[in-house]
Design a protein around this motif. Sequence first.
Motif, PDB file in Angstrom:
ATOM      1  N   PRO A 180      -7.291   4.877 -42.598  1.00 59.32           N
ATOM      2  CA  PRO A 180      -6.298   5.934 -42.843  1.00 59.32           C
ATOM      3  C   PRO A 180      -5.040   5.402 -43.545  1.00 59.32           C
ATOM      4  O   PRO A 180      -4.499   4.369 -43.148  1.00 59.32           O
ATOM      5  CB  PRO A 180      -5.964   6.422 -41.432  1.00 59.32           C
ATOM      6  CG  PRO A 180      -7.182   6.129 -40.622  1.00 59.32           C
ATOM      7  CD  PRO A 180      -7.775   4.878 -41.214  1.00 59.32           C
ATOM      8  N   TYR A 230      -6.764   6.053 -34.112  1.00 61.42           N
ATOM      9  CA  TYR A 230      -8.223   6.012 -33.943  1.00 61.42           C
ATOM     10  C   TYR A 230      -8.714   7.022 -32.907  1.00 61.42           C
ATOM     11  O   TYR A 230      -9.901   7.314 -32.832  1.00 61.42           O
ATOM     12  CB  TYR A 230      -8.677   4.596 -33.539  1.00 61.42           C
ATOM     13  CG  TYR A 230      -8.822   3.645 -34.714  1.00 61.42           C
ATOM     14  CD1 TYR A 230     -10.057   3.421 -35.323  1.00 61.42           C
ATOM     15  CD2 TYR A 230      -7.719   2.976 -35.227  1.00 61.42           C
ATOM     16  CE1 TYR A 230     -10.190   2.567 -36.398  1.00 61.42           C
ATOM     17  CE2 TYR A 230      -7.836   2.112 -36.315  1.00 61.42           C
ATOM     18  CZ  TYR A 230      -9.075   1.916 -36.893  1.00 61.42           C
ATOM     19  OH  TYR A 230      -9.196   1.064 -37.966  1.00 61.42           O
ATOM     20  N   ASN A 249     -13.670  -1.190 -34.596  1.00 60.75           N
ATOM     21  CA  ASN A 249     -14.156   0.194 -34.710  1.00 60.75           C
ATOM     22  C   ASN A 249     -15.490   0.234 -35.442  1.00 60.75           C
ATOM     23  O   ASN A 249     -16.362   1.025 -35.115  1.00 60.75           O
ATOM     24  CB  ASN A 249     -13.119   1.047 -35.438  1.00 60.75           C
ATOM     25  CG  ASN A 249     -13.561   2.492 -35.561  1.00 60.75           C
ATOM     26  OD1 ASN A 249     -13.784   3.165 -34.556  1.00 60.75           O
ATOM     27  ND2 ASN A 249     -13.727   2.965 -36.802  1.00 60.75           N
TER      28      ASN A 249
HETATM   29  C1  LIG Z   1     -14.251   4.415 -36.830  1.00 59.45           C
HETATM   30  O1  LIG Z   1     -15.655   4.284 -37.003  1.00 59.45           O
HETATM   31  C2  LIG Z   1     -16.331   5.509 -37.161  1.00 59.45           C
HETATM   32  C3  LIG Z   1     -17.810   5.218 -37.150  1.00 59.45           C
HETATM   33  O2  LIG Z   1     -18.154   4.212 -38.055  1.00 59.45           O
HETATM   34  C4  LIG Z   1     -15.858   6.181 -38.422  1.00 59.45           C
HETATM   35  O3  LIG Z   1     -16.532   7.411 -38.614  1.00 59.45           O
HETATM   36  C5  LIG Z   1     -14.358   6.419 -38.323  1.00 59.45           C
HETATM   37  O4  LIG Z   1     -13.868   6.958 -39.527  1.00 59.45           O
HETATM   38  C6  LIG Z   1     -13.627   5.136 -38.005  1.00 59.45           C
HETATM   39  N1  LIG Z   1     -12.243   5.436 -37.713  1.00 59.45           N
HETATM   40  C7  LIG Z   1     -11.229   5.068 -38.485  1.00 59.45           C
HETATM   41  C8  LIG Z   1      -9.890   5.535 -38.071  1.00 59.45           C
HETATM   42  O5  LIG Z   1     -11.373   4.381 -39.473  1.00 59.45           O
END
Ligand SMILES: *[C@@H]1O[C@H](CO)[C@@H](O)[C@H](O)[C@H]1NC(C)=O
Length: 329
Positions: free
Chosen positions: A242, A308, A266
């Motif tokens: 982001p 997140y 993540n």
């Molecule tokens: C975290 O991981 C998920 C699954 O891979 C993804 O869809 C999501 O966008 C990620 N979150 C961020 C804030 O990047």
Amino acid sequence: MRTSFFSRRTALRVRQAVISAVGSAKIKLVLCGCLAITLIVFVSRASSFTGWNEQAESPNLLPGPSKGYTILMNTWKRYDLLKQSISHYAECSGLDSIHIVWSEPDPPSDSLIKYLNHIILSNSRGGRQVQLKFDINKVDSLNNRFKEIKDLETDVVFSIDDDIIFPCSTVEFAFTVWRSAPDAMVGFVPRLHWTDKSKRNAENFIYGGWWSVWWTGTYSMVLSKAAFFHKKYLTMYTNEMPASIREFITKNRNCEDIAMSFLVANATNAPPIWVKGKIYEIGATGISSLGGHIEKRSHCVNRFVAEYGRMPLTLTSMKAVDSRNVWFW
Ligand SMILES: *[C@@H]1O[C@H](CO)[C@@H](O)[C@H](O)[C@H]1NC(C)=O
């Protein structure tokens, strides 16, 4: 009367025999000790003669014509440190190329580029050609450090600050650890997050420094000041993370390393890997010695958790150790 005399003499003899046996056992013990010490000295000497030492063994851990790693170095107006660390890492055998992240208003001088190319050429071993590239940025932001690199030859970068030196054998060991877990962040500087239990309604986290890691034996991040990670995370950091997180980092001038730890955690749902290694810091002490450091870092952690929508970091207590340097199991 006779029997009692006899038994007394026997007892005396037995005692003498016991004393002499104890004496010879002591001597034997001392002799054994001397022998053991001699053996240890001999073996350790012999190992350096026969080439049975760490440096000679190291290439065997990297079989085949596999690609090496790229050093991704962040620097800021400390040319002596830059020269010193580039000169050192140029000697490491797995090194493929060096990317220097440059965010100063003036581009690097010709004399600096010439000097660095010269020491790379003279220090790199075995006729390797280590490429030196400058990534010149107009805007000064900590996000520059993780900008996507389009023409990267290797899959992995070794992200390192200009004031930290590791022996080549340590760097290469971490490289082999990364190759066994190429999605993980593999690094030398562990940190953790605590769950703050004093606030009951909202989940609040506290950033834990080195002493927290030392006390608990656990960690949930490795800092990008000394870590291997796959180049895909640079692309994700620049293009998929982001934008609000990148803006926060530019404004606060801190926490780009925590953001990278969040991103990888993540993506993998797994903890990073801490590699044991001896760190030599060649510069003055950095940002972590300034006041309010833990508060600022904790603020970043809580901010990223909000972005997140969950806490992606997971705790672990695993530590990768080069077993050639371990004597006892
Ligand atoms: C975290 O991981 C998920 C699954 O891979 C993804 O869809 C999501 O966008 C990620 N979150 C961020 C804030 O990047």
